[in-house]
Scaffold this active site. Structure first.
Site, short mmCIF file in Angstrom:
data_model
loop_
_atom_site.label_atom_id
_atom_site.label_comp_id
_atom_site.label_asym_id
_atom_site.label_seq_id
_atom_site.Cartn_x
_atom_site.Cartn_y
_atom_site.Cartn_z
CG LEU A 101 -2.02 -1.03 1.33
CD1 LEU A 101 -2.74 -0.91 2.67
CD2 LEU A 101 -3.00 -0.86 0.19
CG ASP A 102 0.42 4.06 -3.08
OD1 ASP A 102 1.21 3.23 -3.55
OD2 ASP A 102 -0.55 4.52 -3.70
CE1 TYR A 103 5.95 7.40 4.86
CE2 TYR A 103 4.81 9.37 4.07
CZ TYR A 103 5.63 8.75 5.00
OH TYR A 103 6.11 9.44 6.06
#
Length: 241
Positions: A101-103
């Site tokens: 999952l993105d930052y």
């Protein structure tokens, strides 16, 4: 007794297909002897080496984490930022996230030390559904959301059809909440899909992975998957073959 290539894949060394290739190429030893037969079965007491490196066979573990925003979906980060592994200081096994999952994206993330299981869930051909809740800048009309349902052209190709549900809109703040379900896993895919139709994502959370949800968890909390859930995920992926 388990097939040799399965044991190698479960150890996270290679996918099962790659493991089969390594065996055929004579790069795998069992109890000091080179094995090239793909049907070979091994027990827990057998010593396996791949290209001279011993295969460590750990007990398999499976976790569901509610990843907060501002955390890296990685085992380590060269910039010193917090990673998802930091939530598991008590776990003595070499776990890693299944996908990412993105930052700036929060939500459901699975972690394991079972390489074959991870490969199974990440491979796009198995079509595991992932559901996200997106807060958007602007209120997209139905025709715009229809584009996502049909698929949109991104720089890395056309997206598969998505399931999209408009949940709410706030005309004063000019924002909307939309649910979207996809089965691909390209980098920043959901954000790029909404940008493509002109409604950038302000906030994004993964709510569901297959049948798993965040129920009972707050951001930063986790739980172990039950053996039944692990079995269900395997069966669900293999049905998509």
């Amino acid at each position: 007794m388990e097939r040799l290539q399965k044991v190698i894949a479960q150890a996270g060394i290679a996918s099962r297909r790659k493991a089969e290739q390594l065996i055929v190429e004579g790069k795998v030893k069992v109890n000091g002897e080179v094995v090239t037969e793909l049907g070979t079965k091994v027990s827990n007491s057998d010593k396996i080496e791949v290209e001279g490196i011993p295969v460590e066979r750990e007990e398999k573990v499976y976790f569901l984490l509610y990843k907060p925003r501002g955390v890296i979906s990685s085992v380590r980060d060269d910039k010193g930022r917090k990673t998802v592994i930091d939530f598991f200081p008590h776990v003595d096994k070499r776990i890693y996230p299944i996908g990412r999952l993105d930052y700036d994206t929060s939500g459901l993330l699975l972690l394991t030390n079972d390489g074959e299981f991870a490969n199974l869930l990440m491979h796009p051909r198995y079509k595991i559904e992932k559901t996200y809740i997106a807060k958007l800048k602007g209120i997209p009309p139905r025709p715009a959301l229809k584009q996502l349902e049909k698929g949109v052209e991104l720089e890395d190709g056309m997206t598969a059809p998505a399931k999209v549900k408009f949940l709410s809109g706030d005309r004063k703040k000019n924002t909307a909440i939309v649910e979207i379900t996809i089965h691909e896993g390209r980098n920043r895919q959901v954000r790029r899909m909404f940008e493509k139709i002109g409604y950038p994502v302000l906030k994004l959370r993964r709510e569901r992975f297959a049948f798993l949800t965040l129920q009972g968890l707050n951001a930063g909390e986790f739980r172990e998957l039950s053996p039944h859930e692990v079995k269900q995920l395997r069966e669900l992926a293999l049905r998509g073959e």
